[in-house]
Design a protein around this motif. Sequence first.
Motif, PDB file in Angstrom:
ATOM      1  N   TYR A 190      -0.965  22.294  15.991  1.00 22.85           N
ATOM      2  CA  TYR A 190      -0.884  23.422  17.140  1.00 22.85           C
ATOM      3  C   TYR A 190      -1.981  23.032  18.395  1.00 22.85           C
ATOM      4  N   LYS A 191      -1.408  23.507  19.676  1.00 24.98           N
ATOM      5  CA  LYS A 191      -2.079  23.540  20.612  1.00 24.98           C
ATOM      6  C   LYS A 191      -3.504  24.261  20.511  1.00 24.98           C
ATOM      7  N   SER A 192      -4.634  23.567  20.875  1.00 26.70           N
ATOM      8  CA  SER A 192      -5.776  24.191  20.508  1.00 26.70           C
ATOM      9  C   SER A 192      -6.083  25.508  21.425  1.00 26.70           C
ATOM     10  N   ALA A 193      -6.493  26.420  20.682  1.00 24.16           N
ATOM     11  CA  ALA A 193      -6.843  27.793  21.072  1.00 24.16           C
ATOM     12  C   ALA A 193      -7.972  27.749  22.024  1.00 24.16           C
ATOM     13  N   ALA A 194      -7.825  27.291  23.423  1.00 25.63           N
ATOM     14  CA  ALA A 194      -8.657  27.243  24.255  1.00 25.63           C
ATOM     15  C   ALA A 194      -8.197  27.891  25.584  1.00 25.63           C
TER      16      ALA A 194
END
Length: 560
Positions: free
Chosen positions: A243-247
Amino acid sequence: MYKRMFYNSLLIKVFFVALLLPSFSKAGESFGFFEGPNAYTYTRDGLKSHIESATSRVSNEFNPEICSRPEHKELMERLKKYQPSVDRIKQSVVSGSYKNTTYEGLVDFLDTFGPRISGSVALEKSIDYLQDAFESSQGVDIMWTQPVDVPKWERGEESARLVTSSNRSLAMFSLGQSVPTPSNGIIADVVVFNDYKSLAENIANVRDRIVVCNFIGVEGDILDTKNTGYPQVADNGGLAILYKSAATFSLYTPHTRRANLYYNGVSKEIPIAYLTTEDTALLSRIYARGEQITMDLKIFNKYHNDVTESRNLFGDWVGLALPEEHVILSAHTDSWDVGQGAQDDGVGIYLVVQTMNLLSELGLRPRRTIRSALWTAEEYGFNGSATYIKEYYRTAEQMEKVTLAMEADYACLANGGFIFHANYQGNPLRPHNLMTHEELGCIMTSINEMLGSDVTLGLVYESDSYGTDLDRFIDLDIPVVSLLGDDGRYFWYHHTDSDTVSALNPLQLDYCLASWASATYILADFAYSTERSGGSPSLTYNFMTLISISALFINSMILT
């Protein structure tokens, strides 16, 4: 017995506190709000905009005009008596003996123990250290620990490398308790999806492939795990999912969190990791050009389903008038195994330690007991607070004793104010709260006003979901208060290698301590309109407190 009670010159200390009539001094020099290293300059409205766009942790801003209504006039007047106490706290922290001490103590702690993942030696040694701090604190009369079963998982060697065209290595972190790849890794073609809808419509394409999701949540919520496509990918033959990082911002910093937010106990468990936002965007561009992407993925984690024992740590500072009632002042000791766990939640730990030391040094012992609580294994799903609640809040009699729960788990990048919740939902074990939702909002508004705009931006938000230990207390209809320390940058650092000492601002830590200590004292001392008994501490109350504490001491001797 598992409880370890600690007797800290208790009767002598309480006797002098009971007789002490402290003199009050006005706050000293004012400081500009955004000074010092790592400062970020906003207007109040600008900060509101950043907070509300960057995180789902706040709902609605509380309307301060509610507090001018006739039904709240008496409450607001009675709160004014705390101004001298708030001034003393503020002076001690901003220009007195406590200036910079939160930063200095926290830096020593972080440099000594580093990241403190559940089940690790580092976590247990850090709890030993904090237990010593509780034992030596004048703000703790009774100290004990509570065993908690926690996950034990270790990150092993991990890598993600493109084996077509560029032969590029990608920065990644697997998620806590992710299953490993086979011993020789996974080499497979990659399929990329930019949103949940396209994944759902093309789910047949995931079989025997590594799936890259260049999105987070169906509505862009960086914390959302309900619409990630994980069960669909796992159930349709996907080999791994990245996944795309939760940032909200990245300087090539991957992020981690717990895999059991995705594993549902039904779908097959496949390796799961976060890539940087830069690399998911890169893969999306390559895939859109129709180029084949093949990846060599290795995740060699250990102890996927192991459990070990940790502990919660508690320290009671017994109240003068209502010692059987308590306000919980909490944070969590664990972190992920990256960075140093500074903002999450080293800041919260040291705000607890410093608050109990500061209030005791100033002689500000409140009417109710302050129960300092350091939870373990929060990151894996609130194991510590859940264990505490299961034991201590089983009956109506037990539930009646807790007034409110506080936790600082939203960093201290800037001292923005408070978030609260006190909506009563009808828990049969808790017939009523001591304050209404509006009353608690007005109390927090008043505390901000007493602190002044040189220390806090004065925001007060309402929220019924925090993503922290406080959610456990909301479920029981217990009012909660959180420090609002997120200035919109929290998810730059959250669960990444960047969450280190370098993310700390000494001045803001002082301001956060001033707010947190003031709120703790007032919330534990205030005579709420619906409380069972009350009034200011008197000689009769002080005498009864001595008897109560004596009984607690005798009980502790029996338990040890």
